[in-house]
Design an enzyme around this catalytic site. Sequence first.
Site, PDB file in Angstrom:
ATOM      1  N   TRP A 158      70.722 107.680  -2.576  1.00  0.00           N
ATOM      2  CA  TRP A 158      70.338 106.673  -1.589  1.00  0.00           C
ATOM      3  C   TRP A 158      71.513 106.367  -0.673  1.00  0.00           C
ATOM      4  O   TRP A 158      72.493 105.759  -1.091  1.00  0.00           O
ATOM      5  CB  TRP A 158      69.914 105.382  -2.287  1.00  0.00           C
ATOM      6  N   HIS A 178      65.467 100.943  -1.848  1.00  0.00           N
ATOM      7  CA  HIS A 178      64.152 101.187  -2.457  1.00  0.00           C
ATOM      8  C   HIS A 178      63.598  99.849  -2.937  1.00  0.00           C
ATOM      9  O   HIS A 178      64.300  98.825  -2.877  1.00  0.00           O
ATOM     10  CB  HIS A 178      64.237 102.220  -3.602  1.00  0.00           C
ATOM     11  N   ARG A 204      67.498 103.203   4.802  1.00  0.00           N
ATOM     12  CA  ARG A 204      68.418 104.271   4.381  1.00  0.00           C
ATOM     13  C   ARG A 204      69.250 104.724   5.572  1.00  0.00           C
ATOM     14  O   ARG A 204      68.723 104.892   6.679  1.00  0.00           O
ATOM     15  CB  ARG A 204      67.657 105.465   3.819  1.00  0.00           C
ATOM     16  N   GLN A 218      58.021 101.258   1.127  1.00  0.00           N
ATOM     17  CA  GLN A 218      57.733 101.826  -0.182  1.00  0.00           C
ATOM     18  C   GLN A 218      56.723 100.921  -0.869  1.00  0.00           C
ATOM     19  O   GLN A 218      56.580  99.749  -0.519  1.00  0.00           O
ATOM     20  CB  GLN A 218      58.998 101.871  -1.056  1.00  0.00           C
ATOM     21  N   VAL A 261      64.512 105.530 -15.160  1.00  0.00           N
ATOM     22  CA  VAL A 261      63.355 105.906 -15.973  1.00  0.00           C
ATOM     23  C   VAL A 261      63.742 107.034 -16.927  1.00  0.00           C
ATOM     24  O   VAL A 261      64.646 107.807 -16.660  1.00  0.00           O
ATOM     25  CB  VAL A 261      62.151 106.363 -15.104  1.00  0.00           C
ATOM     26  N   ALA A 315      56.942 102.931 -14.420  1.00  0.00           N
ATOM     27  CA  ALA A 315      57.191 102.488 -13.053  1.00  0.00           C
ATOM     28  C   ALA A 315      56.964 103.660 -12.123  1.00  0.00           C
ATOM     29  O   ALA A 315      57.029 104.824 -12.540  1.00  0.00           O
ATOM     30  CB  ALA A 315      58.629 101.971 -12.909  1.00  0.00           C
TER      31      ALA A 315
HETATM   32  N1  PHE Z   1      62.913 104.051  -6.345  1.00  0.00           N
HETATM   33  C1  PHE Z   1      62.711 105.467  -6.332  1.00  0.00           C
HETATM   34  C2  PHE Z   1      63.094 106.025  -4.963  1.00  0.00           C
HETATM   35  O1  PHE Z   1      63.172 105.305  -4.045  1.00  0.00           O
HETATM   36  C3  PHE Z   1      61.296 105.856  -6.656  1.00  0.00           C
HETATM   37  C4  PHE Z   1      60.910 105.518  -8.067  1.00  0.00           C
HETATM   38  C5  PHE Z   1      60.421 104.262  -8.387  1.00  0.00           C
HETATM   39  C6  PHE Z   1      61.052 106.455  -9.093  1.00  0.00           C
HETATM   40  C7  PHE Z   1      60.059 103.959  -9.685  1.00  0.00           C
HETATM   41  C8  PHE Z   1      60.687 106.157 -10.383  1.00  0.00           C
HETATM   42  C9  PHE Z   1      60.205 104.909 -10.663  1.00  0.00           C
HETATM   43  O2  PHE Z   1      63.331 107.190  -4.810  1.00  0.00           O
END
Ligand code: PHE
Length: 362
Positions: A158, A178, A204, A218, A261, A315
């Site tokens: 990111w 995010h 970003r 998002q 995760v 998630a």
């Molecule tokens: N936050 C991650 C992204 O922006 C996406 C994501 C959210 C992945 C939740 C797994 C679980 O790339």
Amino acid sequence: MGIAEDLAALRERGLAQLAAISEAEVLEEWRTRYLGRRGELTQVLRGLGALPPEERPAAGAAGNRAKEALEAAYDDAVERLRRAALAAAIERERVDVTLPGRTPQVGQVHPTTRILREITAIFARMGFDVADGPEVEWDYYNFEALNIPPDHPARDMWDTFYVDAPPSERGAMLLRTHTSPMQIRVMDRYAPPVRVIVPGKVYRYEAISARHESMFYQVEGFAVDRNITMADLKGTLARFARALFGEERRVRFRCDYFPFVEPGAEMAIDCHLCNGAGCRLCSQSGWIEILGAGMIHPKVLQVVGYDPGVYSGFAFGMGPERIAMLKYGIETIRLFYANDLRFLRQLRMLDGAVARADAGGR
Ligand code: PHE
């Protein structure tokens, strides 16, 4: 001159003047002058007493006739003026109902708003609540609490806009990259079980291209409870993909990596343009990735005080513009925020096209 002649002259003069009156104030002056208690008629009638008795009845009767005539004419004049005032008012306030109306400008729901509504509605039906949170965020929520320590190489995933502000005990201030920081904010505040989705803007520090904007949306989603497994993740997201893209869609899960995760996954749908045969939209692969997901990392649960021995959760995060691009056949993300009305108006037509394609079957 006798009273009879005086009366006749008075009556004639009064009636002539009255006929010329067109204003209420002048009419009132006229009434005072001719019919008032000290008016001209009264003056003439005073002379009656000076007449020889045998002449009085005839003169008195003539006086009454003159009075009645003037009064009747006065009443007519009042009515005439009232009508004239009414007619003038009607004319003044006249509305030309034959004029063409002003066409109201009818706006459109922006494609982003529209897809966000569709996405949230699908999850709302599955029992998810909707939450939102700050776009200016602390490093702690955006990274650290999500198992991304400072200097961790995963931060390269990111590219971040930092805000020029003094850091707090939660680290530097930044624009969230995010919506995942809302996992922490929601779980900090609410005890399990939680089922929440979070639509919102993220930022970003990227070179802008057909597929990249520095601001976009998002939709985050997560569910934590006892006994939540990967099967719940797959079932929920497959249901979502079919509700949005059509019941005939197939879904594919593959391993992916996100620090917060474990295991992590990405979900793809079979390409709805070529039905999986391979085309330009799916880069000949037959599959289109639409979101990242995974089982929430035990470390993340620990950070918010959820016992990972008791609770588990999944998630996911997706880019609604990308989903709208796929669904509506839009070629570049830059169109979304260029405020070009031609693009914004096109969606209505696209709607028709999408509906026709759906009805025609594949
Ligand atoms: N936050 C991650 C992204 O922006 C996406 C994501 C959210 C992945 C939740 C797994 C679980 O790339």
